[in-house]
Write a protein that holds these residues in place. Sequence first.
Motif, PDB file in Angstrom:
ATOM      1  N   TRP A 193       6.681  10.335  -3.787  1.00  0.00           N
ATOM      2  CA  TRP A 193       7.501  10.618  -2.717  1.00  0.00           C
ATOM      3  C   TRP A 193       9.029  10.203  -2.886  1.00  0.00           C
ATOM      4  O   TRP A 193       9.889  10.796  -2.168  1.00  0.00           O
ATOM      5  CB  TRP A 193       6.941   9.429  -1.393  1.00  0.00           C
ATOM      6  N   CYS A 230       9.822   6.557   1.260  1.00  0.00           N
ATOM      7  CA  CYS A 230       8.872   5.368   1.429  1.00  0.00           C
ATOM      8  C   CYS A 230       9.517   4.270   2.393  1.00  0.00           C
ATOM      9  O   CYS A 230       8.618   3.839   3.457  1.00  0.00           O
ATOM     10  CB  CYS A 230       8.733   4.646  -0.082  1.00  0.00           C
ATOM     11  N   GLY A 275       0.792  -1.239   0.252  1.00  0.00           N
ATOM     12  CA  GLY A 275       0.091  -0.197   0.039  1.00  0.00           C
ATOM     13  C   GLY A 275       1.004   1.168  -0.036  1.00  0.00           C
ATOM     14  O   GLY A 275       0.728   2.093  -0.656  1.00  0.00           O
ATOM     15  N   LEU A 276       1.856   1.196   0.800  1.00  0.00           N
ATOM     16  CA  LEU A 276       2.786   2.387   1.040  1.00  0.00           C
ATOM     17  C   LEU A 276       3.534   2.817  -0.324  1.00  0.00           C
ATOM     18  O   LEU A 276       3.604   3.752  -0.659  1.00  0.00           O
ATOM     19  CB  LEU A 276       3.690   2.268   2.258  1.00  0.00           C
ATOM     20  N   CYS A 277       3.886   1.709  -0.890  1.00  0.00           N
ATOM     21  CA  CYS A 277       4.915   1.907  -2.370  1.00  0.00           C
ATOM     22  C   CYS A 277       3.827   2.433  -3.271  1.00  0.00           C
ATOM     23  O   CYS A 277       4.313   3.177  -3.983  1.00  0.00           O
ATOM     24  CB  CYS A 277       5.517   0.365  -2.523  1.00  0.00           C
ATOM     25  N   ARG A 278       2.608   1.763  -3.341  1.00  0.00           N
ATOM     26  CA  ARG A 278       1.754   2.354  -4.354  1.00  0.00           C
ATOM     27  C   ARG A 278       1.442   4.012  -4.007  1.00  0.00           C
ATOM     28  O   ARG A 278       1.427   4.538  -5.031  1.00  0.00           O
ATOM     29  CB  ARG A 278       0.317   1.694  -4.190  1.00  0.00           C
ATOM     30  N   GLU A 279       1.111   4.192  -2.852  1.00  0.00           N
ATOM     31  CA  GLU A 279       0.993   5.845  -2.400  1.00  0.00           C
ATOM     32  C   GLU A 279       1.986   6.475  -2.869  1.00  0.00           C
ATOM     33  O   GLU A 279       1.978   7.423  -3.158  1.00  0.00           O
ATOM     34  CB  GLU A 279       0.700   5.724  -0.924  1.00  0.00           C
ATOM     35  N   SER A 280       3.304   5.982  -2.492  1.00  0.00           N
ATOM     36  CA  SER A 280       4.632   6.774  -2.896  1.00  0.00           C
ATOM     37  C   SER A 280       4.730   6.937  -4.152  1.00  0.00           C
ATOM     38  O   SER A 280       5.045   8.115  -4.806  1.00  0.00           O
ATOM     39  CB  SER A 280       5.632   5.675  -2.398  1.00  0.00           C
ATOM     40  N   ASP A 281       4.207   5.925  -5.145  1.00  0.00           N
ATOM     41  CA  ASP A 281       4.389   6.074  -6.497  1.00  0.00           C
ATOM     42  C   ASP A 281       3.445   7.072  -7.107  1.00  0.00           C
ATOM     43  O   ASP A 281       3.890   8.173  -7.724  1.00  0.00           O
ATOM     44  CB  ASP A 281       4.026   4.708  -7.249  1.00  0.00           C
ATOM     45  N   THR A 282       2.062   7.178  -6.507  1.00  0.00           N
ATOM     46  CA  THR A 282       1.169   8.099  -6.828  1.00  0.00           C
ATOM     47  C   THR A 282       1.735   9.348  -6.518  1.00  0.00           C
ATOM     48  O   THR A 282       1.471  10.526  -7.251  1.00  0.00           O
ATOM     49  CB  THR A 282      -0.225   7.764  -6.080  1.00  0.00           C
ATOM     50  N   HIS A 283       2.179   9.865  -5.202  1.00  0.00           N
ATOM     51  CA  HIS A 283       2.456  11.265  -5.044  1.00  0.00           C
ATOM     52  C   HIS A 283       4.014  11.598  -5.204  1.00  0.00           C
ATOM     53  O   HIS A 283       4.304  12.531  -4.856  1.00  0.00           O
ATOM     54  CB  HIS A 283       2.222  11.165  -3.449  1.00  0.00           C
TER      55      HIS A 283
END
Length: 256
Positions: free
Chosen positions: A38, A43, A28-36
Amino acid sequence: MTIQKYTASLPLLLKELALPTFGRLWDGLCRESDTHGWGSGRCLAALCEHEVAERSQRRMARYLREAQLPKGKSLATFDFGLLPSLNKTHIHALATGDIWLDKGANVLIFGPPGVGKTHLATAIGHGLVENGHRVLFSRTTDLVQKLQAAKRDLILPALLAKLDKYDCLILDDFGYVKKDQDETSVLFELISERAERKSILLTCNQAFSEWETIFVDKMMAAAAVDRLVYGAAIISINAESFRRKVSLGTPGQSCS
Ligand code: ADP
Ligand code: MG
């Protein structure tokens, strides 16, 4: 080559490394990181922070279970207003464990029955666990029985070594130990073993002057007092029994 090819082994690797929070959150955090956007460093740092935070919560929950503290007796539920001469700041400082645990110093709580000794000792114990320390609460007579059984089975040194992992042993109702060679000699051995290394917090109805009723001879009583008082915080509560006051419906005060 897809990203899955590189990450497929992650669940197993993280399990092997005993990083359960990392394992639960990385996807989840890697996906969020890709989206934003980061970046991988941020991450990774976020995942590590979650792992450390949850690890510390799990450790505290484990320490709290093993401490065997009586339920519901915390500083939050202790009414300092009933004992105005008890130094609240000092008690809160003791509950952090700062300074005294490192020195293996002791805390000795004296007073007649029903004045809140067990509650106070338990509350300090809670605070110690919340501050990352290992504590074991026991009625003194129960622990003495375990020590005696260990002595009979020739495993007393092993039990004393096991108790060494606790930064603080809370010995409730110290004065209820029988004046008996076997009982008091193991208790004395425990006190000597921990002296100036690992802390003891005890509650007791009897003043030091009456400790000859606990230990078999004067010399042993004096030696036990000597070891326990060295650098100790001594709290004497001189008040009317809380239980009695509650049953009479008149909460009152006084301590030193
Ligand atoms: P002792 O160990 O001195 O015999 P306890 O700690 O068992 O006394 O206290 C008796 C009861 O009174 C317990 O239920 C305890 O929670 C309660 N009590 C005693 N003093 C206080 C206090 N100052 N504030 C809240 N509860 C108290
Ligand atoms: Mg008590």
